[in-house]
Enzyme design. Structure first.
Site, PDB file in Angstrom:
ATOM      1  N   SER A 141       1.008  -7.199   6.454  1.00  0.00           N
ATOM      2  CA  SER A 141       0.163  -6.216   7.534  1.00  0.00           C
ATOM      3  C   SER A 141      -0.317  -6.857   8.060  1.00  0.00           C
ATOM      4  O   SER A 141      -0.696  -8.301   7.806  1.00  0.00           O
ATOM      5  CB  SER A 141      -0.723  -4.948   6.295  1.00  0.00           C
ATOM      6  OG  SER A 141      -1.642  -5.104   6.711  1.00  0.00           O
ATOM      7  N   TYR A 154      -6.091  -6.596  -1.114  1.00  0.00           N
ATOM      8  CA  TYR A 154      -4.889  -5.907   0.260  1.00  0.00           C
ATOM      9  C   TYR A 154      -4.726  -7.163   1.083  1.00  0.00           C
ATOM     10  O   TYR A 154      -3.726  -7.501   1.323  1.00  0.00           O
ATOM     11  CB  TYR A 154      -5.612  -4.972   0.835  1.00  0.00           C
ATOM     12  CG  TYR A 154      -4.566  -4.320   1.611  1.00  0.00           C
ATOM     13  CD1 TYR A 154      -3.355  -3.431   0.961  1.00  0.00           C
ATOM     14  CD2 TYR A 154      -4.091  -4.448   2.934  1.00  0.00           C
ATOM     15  CE1 TYR A 154      -1.883  -3.259   2.003  1.00  0.00           C
ATOM     16  CE2 TYR A 154      -2.963  -3.861   3.649  1.00  0.00           C
ATOM     17  CZ  TYR A 154      -2.629  -3.664   3.080  1.00  0.00           C
ATOM     18  OH  TYR A 154      -1.448  -2.397   4.289  1.00  0.00           O
TER      19      TYR A 154
HETATM   20  N1  LIG Z   1      -0.400   2.598   7.165  1.00  0.00           N
HETATM   21  C1  LIG Z   1      -0.406   1.508   7.922  1.00  0.00           C
HETATM   22  O1  LIG Z   1      -1.424   1.485   8.791  1.00  0.00           O
HETATM   23  C2  LIG Z   1       0.249  -0.261   7.138  1.00  0.00           C
HETATM   24  C3  LIG Z   1      -0.751  -0.939   7.901  1.00  0.00           C
HETATM   25  C4  LIG Z   1       0.163  -1.857   7.244  1.00  0.00           C
HETATM   26  C5  LIG Z   1       0.617  -2.548   6.129  1.00  0.00           C
HETATM   27  N2  LIG Z   1       1.350  -1.011   5.745  1.00  0.00           N
HETATM   28  C6  LIG Z   1       1.793  -1.241   5.077  1.00  0.00           C
HETATM   29  O2  LIG Z   1       3.380  -0.369   4.314  1.00  0.00           O
HETATM   30  C7  LIG Z   1       3.431  -0.347   3.778  1.00  0.00           C
HETATM   31  C8  LIG Z   1       4.120   1.624   3.552  1.00  0.00           C
HETATM   32  O3  LIG Z   1       2.450   2.206   3.397  1.00  0.00           O
HETATM   33  P1  LIG Z   1       2.665   3.691   4.382  1.00  0.00           P
HETATM   34  O4  LIG Z   1       1.602   3.387   5.495  1.00  0.00           O
HETATM   35  O5  LIG Z   1       3.672   4.275   4.404  1.00  0.00           O
HETATM   36  O6  LIG Z   1       1.938   4.391   2.988  1.00  0.00           O
HETATM   37  P2  LIG Z   1       2.687   5.172   1.996  1.00  0.00           P
HETATM   38  O7  LIG Z   1       1.731   5.415   1.287  1.00  0.00           O
HETATM   39  O8  LIG Z   1       3.026   6.549   2.915  1.00  0.00           O
HETATM   40  O9  LIG Z   1       3.547   4.737   1.305  1.00  0.00           O
HETATM   41  C9  LIG Z   1       3.541   4.183   0.333  1.00  0.00           C
HETATM   42  C10 LIG Z   1       4.780   4.202  -0.364  1.00  0.00           C
HETATM   43  O10 LIG Z   1       4.761   3.440  -1.416  1.00  0.00           O
HETATM   44  C11 LIG Z   1       5.212   4.636  -2.837  1.00  0.00           C
HETATM   45  N3  LIG Z   1       4.659   3.287  -3.894  1.00  0.00           N
HETATM   46  C12 LIG Z   1       3.285   2.975  -4.438  1.00  0.00           C
HETATM   47  N4  LIG Z   1       3.308   1.973  -5.155  1.00  0.00           N
HETATM   48  C13 LIG Z   1       4.184   1.635  -6.051  1.00  0.00           C
HETATM   49  C14 LIG Z   1       5.455   1.486  -7.496  1.00  0.00           C
HETATM   50  N5  LIG Z   1       4.728   0.914  -7.847  1.00  0.00           N
HETATM   51  N6  LIG Z   1       6.601   0.955  -6.998  1.00  0.00           N
HETATM   52  C15 LIG Z   1       7.626   2.056  -5.812  1.00  0.00           C
HETATM   53  N7  LIG Z   1       6.310   2.460  -5.283  1.00  0.00           N
HETATM   54  C16 LIG Z   1       5.510   2.438  -5.441  1.00  0.00           C
HETATM   55  C17 LIG Z   1       3.968   4.859  -3.115  1.00  0.00           C
HETATM   56  O11 LIG Z   1       4.282   6.193  -4.073  1.00  0.00           O
HETATM   57  C18 LIG Z   1       4.483   5.588  -1.377  1.00  0.00           C
HETATM   58  O12 LIG Z   1       5.313   6.574  -1.255  1.00  0.00           O
HETATM   59  C19 LIG Z   1       3.164  -0.441   2.751  1.00  0.00           C
HETATM   60  O13 LIG Z   1       3.759  -1.527   1.750  1.00  0.00           O
HETATM   61  C20 LIG Z   1       1.738  -0.868   3.299  1.00  0.00           C
HETATM   62  O14 LIG Z   1       1.217  -1.753   3.004  1.00  0.00           O
HETATM   63  C21 LIG Z   1       0.852  -0.184   6.334  1.00  0.00           C
END
Ligand SMILES: NC(=O)c1ccc[n+]([C@@H]2O[C@H](COP(=O)([O-])OP(=O)(O)OC[C@H]3O[C@@H](n4cnc5c(N)ncnc54)[C@H](O)[C@@H]3O)[C@@H](O)[C@H]2O)c1
Length: 252
Positions: A141, A154
């Site tokens: 991120s 985070y």
């Molecule tokens: N959305 C953003 O703006 C953003 C920005 C930077 C990084 N990210 C990163 O992208 C990745 C995906 O995030 P997203 O935005 O799609 O979020 P999201 O909440 O839509 O998806 C995250 C998924 O991870 C699963 N999860 C959570 N804990 C878990 C565990 N212990 N074991 C297995 N699965 C688990 C959740 O059930 C969910 O389906 C994450 O690593 C997040 O930190 C997201």
């Protein structure tokens, strides 16, 4: 981009960036395992992907913060797919709040899912990736590149993912396994729509500095495309690469 004949594991596949990534690989001919802790969401995602694209798509419930669950996931993935070519560590959680009142339990949970998880899974996948000369793509991120106010846990977890990515890339660079990461900025997923509450006393003037310069967040499919590029033969010489897609957030 074709991934015909490739065996791909995607964690966090029930939602957001993980779902979009599984969708891209499935549409591009890969055999895919999606994994997630949310069993109902995982099964619904698997049904949607099978209905849209057919092909080989399996769902395995996994808590990526739990080492035994990660052992089961890698064993099951290899049993179901026959091999592993590409591992995408995407599962993650977001928790915000002032550092001086952030609970120790939340700190441990964020670090466990976001940093321990990619280590537990990569460690167990690497012997299989050495056999196929495969690759890992982690999702870090911009929070791992710059300090995010109210996001100490985070940010620390995502800086850790960047360090883990570079260390593994260097370590396996002469043995044919590539390790890369993307750094998304603001992506429109359930994580950002539910995690935006920083609580009373938030310095909103400070927070506005985090907004993308383009004025809009990314669609998850943009992150899937970046992950697929790093996993593809087009990126054959990319290892230790940290690819930022953040609408200019970290440009100034
Ligand atoms: N959305 C953003 O703006 C953003 C920005 C930077 C990084 N990210 C990163 O992208 C990745 C995906 O995030 P997203 O935005 O799609 O979020 P999201 O909440 O839509 O998806 C995250 C998924 O991870 C699963 N999860 C959570 N804990 C878990 C565990 N212990 N074991 C297995 N699965 C688990 C959740 O059930 C969910 O389906 C994450 O690593 C997040 O930190 C997201």
């Amino acid at each position: 981009m074709s991934f015909n004949g490739k065996s791909v594991l995607v964690t966090g596949g029930a939602s957001g960036i993980g779902y979009a990534t599984a969708e891209l690989f499935t549409r591009s001919g890969a055999d895919v395992v999606i994994a997630d802790i949310n069993e109902a969401g995982l099964n619904a995602a698997a049904d949607r992907l099978r209905a849209a694209h057919g092909g080989t798509l399996h769902a395995v419930v996994c808590d990526s913060a739990n080492p035994d669950s990660c052992t089961h996931l890698i064993d099951e993935s290899v049993r179901l797919l026959g091999k592993l070519d590409i591992v995408c560590n995407i599962a993650g959680v977001l928790a915000n709040g002032p550092t001086d009142s952030f609970s120790d339990e939340k700190w441990l949970q964020v670090l466990s899912v976001n940093l321990n998880g990619p280590f537990f899974i990569s460690k167990r996948a690497i012997p299989h990736l050495l056999e196929t000369q495969g690759c890992i793509v982690n999702v870090a991120s911009t929070a791992g590149l710059v300090g995010i106010p109210y996001g100490a846990a985070y940010s620390a977890s995502k800086s850790g993912v960047i360090g883990l990515t570079k260390a593994m890339a260097a370590e396996y660079s002469r043995r044919g396994v590539r390790v890369n990461a993307i750094c998304p900025g603001h992506v429109l997923t359930p994580m950002t729509s539910s995690g935006a509450d920083f609580g009373p006393g938030t310095d909103m003037e400070l927070m506005t500095r985090l907004f993308p310069l383009t004025g809009k967040g990314s669609d998850p499919s943009e992150m899937a495309a970046a992950i697929a590029f790093l996993a593809s033969d087009a990126a054959i010489n990319a290892t230790g690469t940290i690819l930022t897609i953040d609408g200019g957030q970290t440009a100034i």
